[in-house]
Design a protein around this motif. Structure first.
Motif, PDB file in Angstrom:
ATOM      1  N   GLY A 181       1.202  11.896  -8.412  1.00 57.33           N
ATOM      2  CA  GLY A 181       0.740  12.996  -9.247  1.00 57.33           C
ATOM      3  C   GLY A 181      -0.761  13.109  -9.366  1.00 57.33           C
ATOM      4  N   THR A 182      -1.505  12.256  -8.694  1.00 59.69           N
ATOM      5  CA  THR A 182      -2.955  12.250  -8.857  1.00 59.69           C
ATOM      6  C   THR A 182      -3.642  13.004  -7.720  1.00 59.69           C
ATOM      7  OG1 THR A 182      -3.170  10.169  -7.661  1.00 59.69           O
ATOM      8  CG2 THR A 182      -2.893  10.026 -10.035  1.00 59.69           C
ATOM      9  N   GLU A 183      -4.929  13.157  -7.880  1.00 55.05           N
ATOM     10  CA  GLU A 183      -5.755  13.823  -6.876  1.00 55.05           C
ATOM     11  C   GLU A 183      -5.748  13.028  -5.563  1.00 55.05           C
ATOM     12  OE1 GLU A 183     -10.509  14.695  -6.375  1.00 55.05           O
ATOM     13  OE2 GLU A 183      -9.700  14.328  -8.368  1.00 55.05           O
ATOM     14  N   ARG A 184      -5.924  13.709  -4.464  1.00 49.46           N
ATOM     15  CA  ARG A 184      -5.828  13.091  -3.140  1.00 49.46           C
ATOM     16  C   ARG A 184      -6.789  11.910  -2.972  1.00 49.46           C
ATOM     17  NH1 ARG A 184      -7.912  15.541   2.480  1.00 49.46           N
ATOM     18  NH2 ARG A 184      -9.803  15.494   1.271  1.00 49.46           N
ATOM     19  N   ALA A 185      -8.029  12.079  -3.377  1.00 52.50           N
ATOM     20  CA  ALA A 185      -9.020  11.017  -3.202  1.00 52.50           C
ATOM     21  C   ALA A 185      -8.649   9.775  -4.010  1.00 52.50           C
ATOM     22  CB  ALA A 185     -10.396  11.517  -3.614  1.00 52.50           C
ATOM     23  N   LEU A 186      -8.234   9.981  -5.244  1.00 52.11           N
ATOM     24  CA  LEU A 186      -7.871   8.844  -6.083  1.00 52.11           C
ATOM     25  C   LEU A 186      -6.604   8.161  -5.583  1.00 52.11           C
ATOM     26  CD1 LEU A 186      -8.672  10.395  -9.562  1.00 52.11           C
ATOM     27  CD2 LEU A 186     -10.110   8.936  -8.126  1.00 52.11           C
ATOM     28  N   ARG A 187      -5.709   8.952  -5.006  1.00 51.66           N
ATOM     29  CA  ARG A 187      -4.471   8.390  -4.451  1.00 51.66           C
ATOM     30  C   ARG A 187      -4.785   7.478  -3.267  1.00 51.66           C
ATOM     31  NH1 ARG A 187       0.640  12.110  -2.459  1.00 51.66           N
ATOM     32  NH2 ARG A 187       2.203  10.469  -2.616  1.00 51.66           N
ATOM     33  N   TRP A 188      -5.674   7.906  -2.391  1.00 49.33           N
ATOM     34  CA  TRP A 188      -6.018   7.085  -1.241  1.00 49.33           C
ATOM     35  C   TRP A 188      -6.849   5.872  -1.641  1.00 49.33           C
ATOM     36  CZ3 TRP A 188      -3.586   6.805   3.062  1.00 49.33           C
ATOM     37  CH2 TRP A 188      -2.889   7.899   3.539  1.00 49.33           C
ATOM     38  N   ARG A 189      -7.673   6.020  -2.681  1.00 48.69           N
ATOM     39  CA  ARG A 189      -8.441   4.865  -3.154  1.00 48.69           C
ATOM     40  C   ARG A 189      -7.508   3.803  -3.714  1.00 48.69           C
ATOM     41  NH1 ARG A 189     -13.151   5.536  -7.455  1.00 48.69           N
ATOM     42  NH2 ARG A 189     -11.398   6.123  -8.748  1.00 48.69           N
ATOM     43  N   ALA A 198       0.825  -1.205   0.000  1.00 46.38           N
ATOM     44  CA  ALA A 198       0.000   0.000   0.000  1.00 46.38           C
ATOM     45  C   ALA A 198       0.863   1.260   0.000  1.00 46.38           C
ATOM     46  CB  ALA A 198      -0.938  -0.003   1.201  1.00 46.38           C
ATOM     47  N   LEU A 199       1.958   1.232   0.745  1.00 45.48           N
ATOM     48  CA  LEU A 199       2.873   2.370   0.767  1.00 45.48           C
ATOM     49  C   LEU A 199       3.487   2.610  -0.614  1.00 45.48           C
ATOM     50  CD1 LEU A 199       4.364   4.523   2.450  1.00 45.48           C
ATOM     51  CD2 LEU A 199       6.118   2.800   2.883  1.00 45.48           C
ATOM     52  N   VAL A 200       3.856   1.548  -1.292  1.00 44.83           N
ATOM     53  CA  VAL A 200       4.399   1.683  -2.647  1.00 44.83           C
ATOM     54  C   VAL A 200       3.341   2.244  -3.587  1.00 44.83           C
ATOM     55  CG1 VAL A 200       5.272   0.378  -4.634  1.00 44.83           C
ATOM     56  CG2 VAL A 200       6.170  -0.091  -2.353  1.00 44.83           C
ATOM     57  N   ALA A 201       2.109   1.757  -3.469  1.00 50.13           N
ATOM     58  CA  ALA A 201       1.026   2.285  -4.309  1.00 50.13           C
ATOM     59  C   ALA A 201       0.793   3.765  -4.036  1.00 50.13           C
ATOM     60  CB  ALA A 201      -0.259   1.496  -4.063  1.00 50.13           C
ATOM     61  N   TYR A 202       0.862   4.161  -2.771  1.00 52.65           N
ATOM     62  CA  TYR A 202       0.703   5.572  -2.420  1.00 52.65           C
ATOM     63  C   TYR A 202       1.804   6.415  -3.055  1.00 52.65           C
ATOM     64  CZ  TYR A 202       0.131   9.740   0.462  1.00 52.65           C
ATOM     65  OH  TYR A 202      -0.066  11.022   0.878  1.00 52.65           O
ATOM     66  N   ALA A 203       3.027   5.904  -3.021  1.00 52.44           N
ATOM     67  CA  ALA A 203       4.152   6.646  -3.595  1.00 52.44           C
ATOM     68  C   ALA A 203       4.048   6.726  -5.116  1.00 52.44           C
ATOM     69  CB  ALA A 203       5.471   5.992  -3.196  1.00 52.44           C
ATOM     70  N   THR A 208      -4.425   3.365  -2.822  1.00 51.49           N
ATOM     71  CA  THR A 208      -3.707   2.813  -1.671  1.00 51.49           C
ATOM     72  C   THR A 208      -4.556   1.753  -0.964  1.00 51.49           C
ATOM     73  OG1 THR A 208      -2.555   4.912  -1.387  1.00 51.49           O
ATOM     74  CG2 THR A 208      -2.566   3.417   0.487  1.00 51.49           C
ATOM     75  N   GLY A 209      -5.814   2.056  -0.738  1.00 54.73           N
ATOM     76  CA  GLY A 209      -6.707   1.093  -0.088  1.00 54.73           C
ATOM     77  C   GLY A 209      -6.927  -0.151  -0.928  1.00 54.73           C
ATOM     78  N   ALA A 210      -7.077   0.044  -2.231  1.00 58.31           N
ATOM     79  CA  ALA A 210      -7.254  -1.110  -3.117  1.00 58.31           C
ATOM     80  C   ALA A 210      -6.004  -1.984  -3.138  1.00 58.31           C
ATOM     81  CB  ALA A 210      -7.588  -0.630  -4.526  1.00 58.31           C
ATOM     82  N   ALA A 211      -4.839  -1.360  -3.110  1.00 55.90           N
ATOM     83  CA  ALA A 211      -3.594  -2.128  -3.080  1.00 55.90           C
ATOM     84  C   ALA A 211      -3.478  -2.925  -1.792  1.00 55.90           C
ATOM     85  CB  ALA A 211      -2.393  -1.198  -3.249  1.00 55.90           C
ATOM     86  N   PHE A 212      -3.842  -2.332  -0.661  1.00 53.79           N
ATOM     87  CA  PHE A 212      -3.777  -3.046   0.617  1.00 53.79           C
ATOM     88  C   PHE A 212      -4.725  -4.235   0.625  1.00 53.79           C
ATOM     89  CE2 PHE A 212      -5.021  -3.881   4.987  1.00 53.79           C
ATOM     90  CZ  PHE A 212      -3.785  -4.056   5.579  1.00 53.79           C
ATOM     91  N   THR A 213      -5.964  -4.022   0.192  1.00 46.59           N
ATOM     92  CA  THR A 213      -6.945  -5.102   0.193  1.00 46.59           C
ATOM     93  C   THR A 213      -6.534  -6.213  -0.760  1.00 46.59           C
ATOM     94  OG1 THR A 213      -8.687  -3.543   0.790  1.00 46.59           O
ATOM     95  CG2 THR A 213      -9.384  -5.646  -0.132  1.00 46.59           C
ATOM     96  N   THR A 214      -6.025  -5.854  -1.927  1.00 47.67           N
ATOM     97  CA  THR A 214      -5.558  -6.863  -2.879  1.00 47.67           C
ATOM     98  C   THR A 214      -4.386  -7.652  -2.309  1.00 47.67           C
ATOM     99  OG1 THR A 214      -6.265  -5.447  -4.699  1.00 47.67           O
ATOM    100  CG2 THR A 214      -4.733  -7.219  -5.231  1.00 47.67           C
TER     101      THR A 214
END
Length: 127
Positions: free
Chosen positions: A98-106, A89-94, A108-114
Motif C-alpha cells: 500500500g505504500t509509494e513505489r520508492a518506499l516499497r523498494w527501499r 525481500a519478496l515478503v517485504a515487497y508484498a 525491499t532492499g533493506a530487508a534483503f541486506t538485513t
C-alpha cells in the motif's frame, strides 16, 4: 588475486553502477512540484550503491575467496542463503503493497541486506 576474484570484482562494479542508477531513478519527488531534488536523488543513489557493495562483500566473505577456492558445499550453502534472503525481500515487497513505489523498494532492499547480514552471521558462527 585469483581469476574468480577478478570476475567478482567486475561483477560488483557493474551491479553497483546499475543499483546506483536504479536508486537515483526511484528517489521520491516533492509532492508540490513533482520534481526530485538533486540532493535526494544522489542520496538514494549512494545508499543503493552502498547496499550493493555490502551485499557483494558479504557473499565474498561467505565464499572465502580471499583464502582459497571455495568447494561445492560452501557454494551451495551460500546460494541457499542468498535465496533465503531473496525470499525475505519478496515478503517485504508484498507486505509494503500500500505504500509509494520508492518506499516499497527501499523496504525491499533493506530487508534483503538485513537478511544477508543474518545469513553471514549464522554461517560464520557455524564454521
Amino acid at each position: 588475486m585469483t581469476q574468480l576474484e577478478i570476475q567478482l570484482l567486475a561483477l560488483a562494479t557493474v551491479l553497483t553502477a546499475m543499483f546506483a542508477f536504479a536508486g537515483y531513478q526511484l528517489a521520491p519527488a516533492e509532492p508540490v512540484t513533482g520534481a526530485v531534488p538533486a540532493k535526494r536523488a544522489w542520496r538514494w543513489a549512494g545508499a543503493s550503491a552502498a547496499a550493493m557493495v555490502a551485499n557483494i562483500g558479504m557473499v565474498h566473505e561467505l565464499l572465502g575467496l580471499g583464502e582459497d577456492v571455495p568447494d561445492g558445499g560452501r557454494i551451495g550453502a551460500v546460494c541457499i542463503g542468498v535465496l533465503c534472503a531473496a525470499f525475505v525481500a519478496l515478503v517485504a515487497y508484498a507486505l509494503e503493497c500500500g505504500t509509494e513505489r520508492a518506499l516499497r523498494w527501499r523496504a525491499t532492499g533493506a530487508a534483503f541486506t538485513t537478511a544477508m547480514v543474518v545469513v553471514t552471521v549464522v554461517m560464520k558462527i557455524g564454521n
